[in-house]
Design an enzyme around this catalytic site. Structure first.
Site, PDB file in Angstrom:
ATOM      1  N   CYS A   1       0.785  -1.220   0.000  1.00 22.42           N
ATOM      2  CA  CYS A   1       0.000   0.000   0.000  1.00 22.42           C
ATOM      3  C   CYS A   1       0.825   1.282   0.000  1.00 22.42           C
ATOM      4  O   CYS A   1       0.485   2.229  -0.705  1.00 22.42           O
ATOM      5  CB  CYS A   1      -1.042  -0.020   1.103  1.00 22.42           C
ATOM      6  SG  CYS A   1      -0.534   0.533   2.700  1.00 22.42           S
TER       7      CYS A   1
ATOM      8  N   HIS B   1       1.102   6.613   6.280  1.00 20.30           N
ATOM      9  CA  HIS B   1       2.036   5.579   5.821  1.00 20.30           C
ATOM     10  C   HIS B   1       2.953   6.056   4.686  1.00 20.30           C
ATOM     11  O   HIS B   1       3.241   5.331   3.738  1.00 20.30           O
ATOM     12  CB  HIS B   1       1.276   4.301   5.393  1.00 20.30           C
ATOM     13  CG  HIS B   1       2.072   3.050   5.680  1.00 20.30           C
ATOM     14  ND1 HIS B   1       1.743   1.813   5.179  1.00 20.30           N
ATOM     15  CD2 HIS B   1       3.200   2.870   6.421  1.00 20.30           C
ATOM     16  CE1 HIS B   1       2.623   0.920   5.579  1.00 20.30           C
ATOM     17  NE2 HIS B   1       3.517   1.534   6.345  1.00 20.30           N
TER      18      HIS B   1
END
Ligand code: NAG
Ligand code: NAG
Ligand code: NAG
Length: 246
Positions: free
Chosen positions: A70, A125
């Site tokens: 991701c 992230h």
């Protein structure tokens, strides 16, 4: 920390045009680790009326390829570069190398040059080794949510710490399912919006990324699965993502 990933489509261009420049509001919802068939319009065992409606009234990108993890996919969306050019391959996020290259200008910073108000609510992230890597220093006016790759959905606990932040300050929310926090934070942003400027809302949900946890009110809409207990939790997590998107 993040495994297989399906990016979600859902760039909803709001019909209402604002400001002299007539620029559209942009809402980008990202569903983390979402399976191809884990959505109502492809699978009757999933309840997702809002996603189904977006698919029906919008476009489905049937040939849309992303990196297998991701962070690199996020980096590509945010920088417009291949993951290897953005220096991003999903390594543990506390390391400096885990941060998307600082020499890349991110989408919200570009949109600022067109007078957009820019907000992120959800999972970052893209690095947090030092303050230069966090959302408010990469083009977002405000950020709310967590910086790492995953954590407990109800307590925001991960590896002996709490990962939940408002801009650059800790903002623990123990006890509320994270997607509900995001929903509440989004509502505040929309209510307080200065409508002279267009809005860019980036909503990278933690759902349906592990740990597999869902609030009871969504678990209860699905039958108990006697062969695979986890499956019911996953179904409920998709429904939460759908509900918050709606
Ligand atoms: C950005 O930095 C990386 C790593 O130092 C370097 O390889 C790359 O060429 C730089 N890219 C640009 C556009 O400056
Ligand atoms: C969250 O709150 C519960 C109940 O008060 C407490 O037992 C738990 O230790 C808290 N967890 C964290 C990570 O703060
Ligand atoms: C239970 O889970 C299995 C494995 O994911 C799935 O194939 C099956 O359809 C599920 N049953 C129900 C009733 O949802």
């Amino acid at each position: 920390m993040s495994t297989l990933f399906q990016i979600a489509l859902i760039a909803a261009l709001c019909g209402c045009f604002v400001g002299a420049a007539k620029l559209p509001n942009i809402v980008f919802v990202l569903v983390d680790d979402w399976g191809f068939a884990d959505v109502g319009f492809r699978n009757p065992a999933i309840s997702s009326p809002n996603f189904d409606d977006l698919a029906k009234t919008g476009l489905i990108l049937n040939r849309h390829y992303v990196f297998r993890y991701c962070s690199p996919s996020r980096a590509s969306f945010l920088t417009g570069r291949w993951p290897h050019h953005a220096h991003q391959w999903n390594i543990p996020s506390f390391m400096e190398m885990a941060g998307t290259n600082l020499n890349m200008t991110m989408l919200p910073a570009k949109l600022k040059t067109a007078n957009y108000a820019t907000h992120i609510v959800g999972k970052w992230h893209q690095g947090f080794f030092d303050p230069r890597y966090i959302p408010i220093n990469r083009g977002f006016d405000t950020s709310s949510g967590f910086l790492g790759g995953g954590e407990d959905h109800f307590t925001q606990y991960i590896q002996c710490s709490i990962d939940y932040w408002k801009n650059d300050a800790p903002d623990p929310r123990n006890g509320t399912y994270d997607a509900y926090n995001y929903r509440d934070d989004l509502a505040k942003i929309i209510e307080n919006q200065d409508t002279t400027n267009p809005l860019f809302l980036y909503l990278p949900l933690h759902n349906v990324h592990d740990p597999f946890e869902a609030p009871d009110e969504w678990l209860n809409i699905y039958p108990v699965n006697s062969t695979c207990e986890f499956r019911r939790t996953y179904q409920a997590m998709v429904s939460v993502a759908d509900n918050v998107t709606g």
